[in-house]
Design a protein around this motif. Sequence first.
Motif, PDB file in Angstrom:
ATOM      1  N   THR A  64      12.134  -1.345  -4.095  1.00 28.95           N
ATOM      2  CA  THR A  64      11.257  -1.459  -5.252  1.00 28.95           C
ATOM      3  C   THR A  64      11.605  -2.646  -6.134  1.00 28.95           C
ATOM      4  OG1 THR A  64      10.836   0.908  -5.246  1.00 28.95           O
ATOM      5  CG2 THR A  64      10.412  -0.245  -7.302  1.00 28.95           C
ATOM      6  N   PHE A  65      12.880  -2.907  -6.326  1.00 33.96           N
ATOM      7  CA  PHE A  65      13.275  -4.009  -7.198  1.00 33.96           C
ATOM      8  C   PHE A  65      13.607  -5.286  -6.423  1.00 33.96           C
ATOM      9  CE2 PHE A  65      13.982  -0.197  -9.704  1.00 33.96           C
ATOM     10  CZ  PHE A  65      13.220  -0.512 -10.820  1.00 33.96           C
ATOM     11  N   TYR A  84       4.895  -2.220  -4.829  1.00 28.28           N
ATOM     12  CA  TYR A  84       4.494  -1.370  -5.951  1.00 28.28           C
ATOM     13  C   TYR A  84       4.446  -2.118  -7.279  1.00 28.28           C
ATOM     14  CZ  TYR A  84       4.459   2.433  -9.317  1.00 28.28           C
ATOM     15  OH  TYR A  84       4.144   3.251 -10.359  1.00 28.28           O
ATOM     16  N   ARG A  85       5.403  -2.949  -7.552  1.00 27.52           N
ATOM     17  CA  ARG A  85       5.511  -3.619  -8.853  1.00 27.52           C
ATOM     18  C   ARG A  85       4.744  -4.941  -8.934  1.00 27.52           C
ATOM     19  NH1 ARG A  85       8.803  -0.979 -11.994  1.00 27.52           N
ATOM     20  NH2 ARG A  85      10.250   0.466 -11.059  1.00 27.52           N
ATOM     21  N   ARG A 117      -1.940  -3.510  -2.450  1.00 26.93           N
ATOM     22  CA  ARG A 117      -1.669  -4.627  -3.354  1.00 26.93           C
ATOM     23  C   ARG A 117      -1.817  -5.989  -2.641  1.00 26.93           C
ATOM     24  NH1 ARG A 117      -0.591  -0.393  -6.143  1.00 26.93           N
ATOM     25  NH2 ARG A 117       0.918  -0.238  -7.823  1.00 26.93           N
TER      26      ARG A 117
END
Length: 172
Positions: A64-65, A84-85, A117
Amino acid sequence: MPSAEMLPALPSAIALQKVAERLAAKLFPGSVLCLSGDLGTGKTTFVKGLGRGLGCPTEPTSPTFSLIDEHFGGRLPLYHVDLYRLTPDQVPSLHLEAYGSGVDFPLGVLAVEWPERLPHAFPECLHLQWVGPETGTENGLEGCRLRVTAVGDRHGMLRDFLLALFPGSPNL
């Protein structure tokens, strides 16, 4: 539009990982898996099973990061991507096409979480979408099913392999 097929509900994270492990044996260099579903439904759990099935020495965790985690040392490299981000405008800066060219990175398996996305769909892929009335529950899998769609002949063989794991299951 490719047809979607529904797999039966899996009872646990362990069962989901075992399906992924078996699928990993059939993956080929350049395989693209698009993984869609709500938070906590099992996308990263599935990738953990892929990693185990490919023989990756490190267990995949959610990128995620970090956005992209690369796992080498197995039968094929595993490139685990989490969008996601990001917004679709930000995704091109990741240069995901480099993972499918075999020039900058060895050809392997590209597993993309949150493919909605992407500014453009992959021309060939196996799309797994987690659906069900209980998505987002504590265990993330209760009542969840996988909708499987393949784009391209080779990814169609992967879809057919998954369907064959569940003989007699009703599909969409």
